[in-house]
Design a protein around this motif. Structure first.
Motif, PDB file in Angstrom:
ATOM      1  N   PRO A 237      -1.816   4.844   3.877  1.00  0.00           N
ATOM      2  CA  PRO A 237      -2.433   3.859   4.776  1.00  0.00           C
ATOM      3  C   PRO A 237      -2.613   2.489   4.117  1.00  0.00           C
ATOM      4  O   PRO A 237      -2.420   1.458   4.767  1.00  0.00           O
ATOM      5  CB  PRO A 237      -3.789   4.479   5.129  1.00  0.00           C
ATOM      6  CG  PRO A 237      -3.654   5.926   4.838  1.00  0.00           C
ATOM      7  CD  PRO A 237      -2.635   6.041   3.740  1.00  0.00           C
ATOM      8  N   ALA A 238      -2.965   2.470   2.850  1.00  0.00           N
ATOM      9  CA  ALA A 238      -3.111   1.195   2.131  1.00  0.00           C
ATOM     10  C   ALA A 238      -1.773   0.477   2.056  1.00  0.00           C
ATOM     11  O   ALA A 238      -1.693  -0.737   2.281  1.00  0.00           O
ATOM     12  CB  ALA A 238      -3.666   1.435   0.732  1.00  0.00           C
ATOM     13  N   ARG A 239      -0.716   1.213   1.764  1.00  0.00           N
ATOM     14  CA  ARG A 239       0.639   0.648   1.684  1.00  0.00           C
ATOM     15  C   ARG A 239       1.037   0.026   3.021  1.00  0.00           C
ATOM     16  O   ARG A 239       1.625  -1.062   3.067  1.00  0.00           O
ATOM     17  CB  ARG A 239       1.617   1.746   1.291  1.00  0.00           C
ATOM     18  CG  ARG A 239       3.034   1.302   1.093  1.00  0.00           C
ATOM     19  CD  ARG A 239       3.947   2.464   0.703  1.00  0.00           C
ATOM     20  NE  ARG A 239       3.569   3.024  -0.595  1.00  0.00           N
ATOM     21  CZ  ARG A 239       3.081   4.258  -0.775  1.00  0.00           C
ATOM     22  NH1 ARG A 239       2.909   5.087   0.249  1.00  0.00           N
ATOM     23  NH2 ARG A 239       2.773   4.673  -1.996  1.00  0.00           N
ATOM     24  N   GLU A 240       0.731   0.706   4.104  1.00  0.00           N
ATOM     25  CA  GLU A 240       1.076   0.198   5.431  1.00  0.00           C
ATOM     26  C   GLU A 240       0.379  -1.127   5.728  1.00  0.00           C
ATOM     27  O   GLU A 240       0.992  -2.061   6.241  1.00  0.00           O
ATOM     28  CB  GLU A 240       0.736   1.232   6.498  1.00  0.00           C
ATOM     29  CG  GLU A 240       1.625   2.457   6.453  1.00  0.00           C
ATOM     30  CD  GLU A 240       1.157   3.587   7.352  1.00  0.00           C
ATOM     31  OE1 GLU A 240       0.139   3.422   8.075  1.00  0.00           O
ATOM     32  OE2 GLU A 240       1.812   4.646   7.324  1.00  0.00           O
ATOM     33  N   VAL A 241      -0.909  -1.217   5.390  1.00  0.00           N
ATOM     34  CA  VAL A 241      -1.659  -2.457   5.621  1.00  0.00           C
ATOM     35  C   VAL A 241      -1.106  -3.579   4.756  1.00  0.00           C
ATOM     36  O   VAL A 241      -0.843  -4.684   5.242  1.00  0.00           O
ATOM     37  CB  VAL A 241      -3.170  -2.262   5.357  1.00  0.00           C
ATOM     38  CG1 VAL A 241      -3.913  -3.598   5.403  1.00  0.00           C
ATOM     39  CG2 VAL A 241      -3.760  -1.281   6.355  1.00  0.00           C
ATOM     40  N   VAL A 242      -0.909  -3.312   3.479  1.00  0.00           N
ATOM     41  CA  VAL A 242      -0.400  -4.346   2.573  1.00  0.00           C
ATOM     42  C   VAL A 242       0.983  -4.812   3.027  1.00  0.00           C
ATOM     43  O   VAL A 242       1.250  -6.022   3.090  1.00  0.00           O
ATOM     44  CB  VAL A 242      -0.361  -3.843   1.114  1.00  0.00           C
ATOM     45  CG1 VAL A 242       0.413  -4.801   0.218  1.00  0.00           C
ATOM     46  CG2 VAL A 242      -1.776  -3.655   0.586  1.00  0.00           C
ATOM     47  N   ALA A 243       1.861  -3.900   3.366  1.00  0.00           N
ATOM     48  CA  ALA A 243       3.215  -4.263   3.797  1.00  0.00           C
ATOM     49  C   ALA A 243       3.178  -5.111   5.072  1.00  0.00           C
ATOM     50  O   ALA A 243       3.890  -6.114   5.179  1.00  0.00           O
ATOM     51  CB  ALA A 243       4.059  -3.014   4.010  1.00  0.00           C
ATOM     52  N   ARG A 244       2.349  -4.720   6.027  1.00  0.00           N
ATOM     53  CA  ARG A 244       2.250  -5.462   7.293  1.00  0.00           C
ATOM     54  C   ARG A 244       1.719  -6.876   7.066  1.00  0.00           C
ATOM     55  O   ARG A 244       2.288  -7.858   7.540  1.00  0.00           O
ATOM     56  CB  ARG A 244       1.359  -4.697   8.278  1.00  0.00           C
ATOM     57  CG  ARG A 244       1.176  -5.394   9.609  1.00  0.00           C
ATOM     58  CD  ARG A 244       0.402  -4.592  10.636  1.00  0.00           C
ATOM     59  NE  ARG A 244      -0.880  -4.082  10.160  1.00  0.00           N
ATOM     60  CZ  ARG A 244      -1.126  -2.805   9.911  1.00  0.00           C
ATOM     61  NH1 ARG A 244      -0.198  -1.885  10.066  1.00  0.00           N
ATOM     62  NH2 ARG A 244      -2.332  -2.429   9.494  1.00  0.00           N
ATOM     63  N   VAL A 245       0.634  -6.987   6.326  1.00  0.00           N
ATOM     64  CA  VAL A 245       0.021  -8.297   6.086  1.00  0.00           C
ATOM     65  C   VAL A 245       0.980  -9.188   5.279  1.00  0.00           C
ATOM     66  O   VAL A 245       1.174 -10.356   5.607  1.00  0.00           O
ATOM     67  CB  VAL A 245      -1.335  -8.150   5.371  1.00  0.00           C
ATOM     68  CG1 VAL A 245      -1.868  -9.497   4.899  1.00  0.00           C
ATOM     69  CG2 VAL A 245      -2.334  -7.457   6.294  1.00  0.00           C
ATOM     70  N   ALA A 246       1.572  -8.630   4.251  1.00  0.00           N
ATOM     71  CA  ALA A 246       2.504  -9.414   3.426  1.00  0.00           C
ATOM     72  C   ALA A 246       3.685  -9.899   4.251  1.00  0.00           C
ATOM     73  O   ALA A 246       4.098 -11.060   4.127  1.00  0.00           O
ATOM     74  CB  ALA A 246       2.972  -8.576   2.243  1.00  0.00           C
ATOM     75  N   ALA A 247       4.219  -9.047   5.102  1.00  0.00           N
ATOM     76  CA  ALA A 247       5.351  -9.449   5.948  1.00  0.00           C
ATOM     77  C   ALA A 247       4.933 -10.537   6.929  1.00  0.00           C
ATOM     78  O   ALA A 247       5.653 -11.529   7.109  1.00  0.00           O
ATOM     79  CB  ALA A 247       5.902  -8.233   6.699  1.00  0.00           C
TER      80      ALA A 247
END
Length: 86
Positions: free
Chosen positions: A20-30
């Motif tokens: 879940p942390a990876r998903e949030v970081v990836a979405r925000v970074a993108a």
């Protein structure tokens, strides 16, 4: 992973909070065009000593930002600021 790396996500194999942390970081970074990287806490003894019990750990500009969970609004707010170097 676009742009200069501003976010580091410190993870561990088998960590139930890491995906879940990876998903949030990836979405925000993108969304923001910000570069990010992922590192395994167990790949380095110093990281393991410092963050073993807080994984996943989010670093912004080399400074600890969050641990266990990533608050999307808080991450976006941090990344809206100019980059800070450690």
């Amino acid at each position: 992973m676009a742009g200069d790396v501003r976010v580091t996500l410190v993870v561990r194999a088998g960590c139930h909070l890491c995906e879940p942390a990876r998903e949030v970081v990836a979405r925000v970074a993108a969304d923001l065009g910000v570069g990010w990287e992922e590192v395994d806490v167990d790949s380095d003894p110093a990281m393991r000593e410092r963050w073993s019990h807080e994984v996943p750990v989010t670093l912004v500009d080399g400074r600890q930002h969050d641990f266990w969970r990533v608050d999307e609004a808080r991450l976006r707010a941090a990344l809206a600021q100019p980059p800070r170097r450690p």
